[in-house]
Design an enzyme around this catalytic site. Structure first.
Site, mmCIF file in Angstrom:
data_model
loop_
_atom_site.group_PDB
_atom_site.id
_atom_site.type_symbol
_atom_site.label_atom_id
_atom_site.label_comp_id
_atom_site.label_asym_id
_atom_site.label_seq_id
_atom_site.Cartn_x
_atom_site.Cartn_y
_atom_site.Cartn_z
ATOM 1 N N ARG A 14 46.646 1.779 47.347
ATOM 2 C CA ARG A 14 47.215 1.957 45.812
ATOM 3 C C ARG A 14 48.728 0.970 45.649
ATOM 4 O O ARG A 14 48.769 0.461 44.678
ATOM 5 C CB ARG A 14 47.741 3.265 45.712
ATOM 6 N N TYR A 15 49.438 0.885 46.683
ATOM 7 C CA TYR A 15 50.525 0.216 46.617
ATOM 8 C C TYR A 15 50.191 -1.156 47.145
ATOM 9 O O TYR A 15 49.727 -1.441 48.399
ATOM 10 C CB TYR A 15 51.673 0.748 47.433
ATOM 11 N N ARG A 53 50.932 -1.223 51.445
ATOM 12 C CA ARG A 53 50.666 -0.580 52.307
ATOM 13 C C ARG A 53 49.418 0.337 51.965
ATOM 14 O O ARG A 53 48.983 0.453 50.836
ATOM 15 C CB ARG A 53 51.742 0.470 52.541
ATOM 16 N N CYS A 100 40.810 19.171 59.869
ATOM 17 C CA CYS A 100 42.198 19.725 60.357
ATOM 18 C C CYS A 100 42.289 20.850 61.341
ATOM 19 O O CYS A 100 41.257 21.446 61.135
ATOM 20 C CB CYS A 100 42.986 20.039 58.836
ATOM 21 N N CYS A 118 44.997 24.186 54.508
ATOM 22 C CA CYS A 118 45.983 24.526 53.598
ATOM 23 C C CYS A 118 45.369 24.862 52.162
ATOM 24 O O CYS A 118 44.499 24.015 51.828
ATOM 25 C CB CYS A 118 47.074 23.337 53.129
ATOM 26 N N CYS A 126 45.245 22.206 49.504
ATOM 27 C CA CYS A 126 44.994 20.782 49.893
ATOM 28 C C CYS A 126 44.724 19.821 48.860
ATOM 29 O O CYS A 126 43.986 20.184 47.977
ATOM 30 C CB CYS A 126 43.959 20.901 50.957
ATOM 31 N N ARG A 134 43.413 17.004 49.305
ATOM 32 C CA ARG A 134 42.067 16.239 49.622
ATOM 33 C C ARG A 134 40.873 17.271 49.679
ATOM 34 O O ARG A 134 40.077 17.103 50.456
ATOM 35 C CB ARG A 134 42.281 15.334 50.603
ATOM 36 N N ASP A 136 49.829 18.887 43.140
ATOM 37 C CA ASP A 136 48.895 17.999 42.624
ATOM 38 C C ASP A 136 48.074 18.952 41.685
ATOM 39 O O ASP A 136 47.836 19.826 42.115
ATOM 40 C CB ASP A 136 48.063 17.151 43.545
ATOM 41 N N ASP A 188 53.236 12.916 42.319
ATOM 42 C CA ASP A 188 52.291 11.890 42.527
ATOM 43 C C ASP A 188 51.587 11.863 41.295
ATOM 44 O O ASP A 188 50.781 12.847 40.943
ATOM 45 C CB ASP A 188 51.259 12.346 43.659
ATOM 46 N N LYS A 233 53.659 7.752 43.445
ATOM 47 C CA LYS A 233 54.931 8.886 43.417
ATOM 48 C C LYS A 233 55.988 8.566 42.569
ATOM 49 O O LYS A 233 56.412 7.317 42.528
ATOM 50 C CB LYS A 233 55.292 8.799 45.053
HETATM 51 C C1 PLP Z 1 51.834 8.667 49.541
HETATM 52 C C2 PLP Z 1 51.282 7.540 49.683
HETATM 53 C C3 PLP Z 1 51.898 6.086 50.376
HETATM 54 C C4 PLP Z 1 52.864 6.182 51.108
HETATM 55 O O1 PLP Z 1 53.934 6.333 50.157
HETATM 56 P P1 PLP Z 1 55.415 6.238 50.719
HETATM 57 O O2 PLP Z 1 56.327 6.224 49.357
HETATM 58 O O3 PLP Z 1 55.595 4.657 51.265
HETATM 59 O O4 PLP Z 1 55.625 7.273 51.731
HETATM 60 C C5 PLP Z 1 50.741 5.076 50.728
HETATM 61 N N1 PLP Z 1 49.339 5.041 49.982
HETATM 62 C C6 PLP Z 1 49.206 6.200 49.060
HETATM 63 C C7 PLP Z 1 47.722 5.901 48.905
HETATM 64 C C8 PLP Z 1 49.923 7.197 49.142
HETATM 65 O O5 PLP Z 1 49.511 8.279 48.331
#
Ligand code: PLP
Length: 394
Positions: free
Chosen positions: A120-121, A124, A133, A137, A140, A142, A301, A338, A345
């Site tokens: 998404r980002y 990362r 798990c 939870c 959850c 997911r 969520d 989120d 986020k």
């Molecule tokens: C939460 C999340 C991250 C990590 O986000 P940070 O703000 O760096 O902790 C990375 N990818 C996805 C899809 C996420 O939901």
């Protein structure tokens, strides 16, 4: 009744399993094999409310029921409102789908270039390495795939995932999650970490896990040695209530920290569980005492059947406001939503900017007192775009 922190208590003992040899109790494979996974087992150990009985009946079509004996012991069996109990014992409202709720509320599947990887980002990725798990939870995020109760048939493709990461030099941060990555065998986890470390552009590796909370026995010296060998590996644990902060969790965190694993915590704001200033304050203080830095506080969520867990956004901001300045800065998590549909986020903060006039910004401190800070030469003044507070509450 306001929550009062018992600052001394950490021990929890073996509770209902007190006659079990201590070695067996401390064996994480015993804990896993002896999880409570059926309504019948649960009813042998405690009296369920009609609401819970109805919830349990249908749980296995949504998200499996599983509770480790260790975590079960933390439940107050006489209290239907026990904050531990509500996290892991299904209630009838799980079957109720409310407006706006989604199976995949964060749009993860759309951002998934290969099975099990969410990109998404730009820099990362979220690498979902298992759908299992130690315990489940009930809120959850997911639950569509975790425990495979909905026949999602999640099959993480490690090789494809690793190949994707290796082929994308912009990925500098890999977050292992799931399911719970620490349920993988030592050998598998070691292999995964070694493969990730071998990718030159991957500079940051972290694991999201609730194992320290559900199954602290899994944090063995062998596991810690693996994390150390491939370190630095950061870890986000998931504690929601101070009562989860037991002597066993504290010891597990210590083993991780001594293996060089920096620890953060992610909590979900949950109605009737921790949407309370005193509860959250007790929690973050306990976390610091365990070497854990509160990282995120999540607004719930919009997952299907989650409405009964949803707390008010305003309460989340009120909690942050009650922490910031009033206690150690390290103890204050970032409150986030989120964004539904996959926006990532979004931070939510109390508003500390009272106003901006021609030559100063007027700040409100944690006690509500006002202070003027002069603008820099040439800085745009009053009501310039960009000065609107994130959350107006006046
Ligand atoms: C939460 C999340 C991250 C990590 O986000 P940070 O703000 O760096 O902790 C990375 N990818 C996805 C899809 C996420 O939901």
């Amino acid at each position: 009744m306001p929550y009062t922190e018992d600052r001394a208590v950490w021990a929890e003992g073996q509770g209902l399993w007190q006659h079990l040899p201590a070695d067996t109790w401390r064996d994480w494979t015993w804990q896993l094999k002896n999880r409570i996974t059926t309504t019948k087992q649960l009813e042998q150990l405690m009296e369920l409310t009609p609401d819970e009985r109805a919830g349990c009946e249908h749980a296995n079509q949504k998200l499996a029921l599983a509770i480790t004996p260790y975590f079960f012991n933390l439940i107050d069996r006489r209290d239907p409102d026990c904050p531990i109990r509500k996290q892991v014992i299904p209630r009838a409202a799980e079957q109720v789908v409310s407006d706006g709720e989604m199976l995949d509320s964060l749009g993860e599947d759309e951002h998934s270039p290969v099975s099990g990887l969410v990109h998404r980002y730009p820099d990362r990725v979220l690498f979902l390495v298992t759908d299992r798990c130690a315990a489940y939870c009930r809120y959850c995020t997911r639950s569509r795939l975790v425990s495979n109760a909905q026949d999602y048939n999640f099959h993480p493709e490690y090789e494809e995932g690793l190949r994707y990461i290796a082929a994308h030099p912009e990925i500098r941060d890999v977050l292992l999650s799931g399911g719970d990555p620490l349920l993988l065998s030592d050998a598998k986890l070691e292999h995964l970490l070694a493969r990730l470390r071998a990718i030159p552009h991957v500079e940051f590796i972290r694991i999201g896990s609730r194992i320290p909370v559900f199954l602290p026995q899994r944090i063995t010296p062998e596991l810690c040695a693996i994390l150390r060998r491939h370190g630095p590996v950061w870890m986000s644990i998931h504690v929601n209530h101070p009562r989860e902060c037991t002597a066993d969790l504290r010891a597990a965190c210590e083993r991780l920290a001594f293996a060089g694993v920096p620890l953060g915590n992610q909590s979900v704001l949950l109605r009737g569980i921790n949407d309370d200033v005193d509860v959250m304050k007790a929690l973050v203080h306990r976390l610091l005492r365990m070497r854990v830095r509160p990282y995120y506080l999540y607004q719930m969520d919009l997952i299907t059947g989650g409405a009964h867990f949803k707390a008010s956004v305003r309460k989340g901001i009120e909690i942050i406001q009650a922490l910031r300045g009033h206690t150690t800065g390290y103890a204050v998590p970032q409150f986030v939503i989120d964004a539904p549909g996959g926006g990532g986020k979004v931070p939510l903060n109390p508003d500390y900017v009272e106003s901006v006039d021609d030559d100063a910004i007027v700040l409100r401190n944690y006690e509500g007192r006002l202070y003027r800070y002069p603008l820099a030469a040439g800085e745009p003044a009053a009501a310039a775009p960009g000065w609107e507070p994130a959350f107006v509450d006046r």
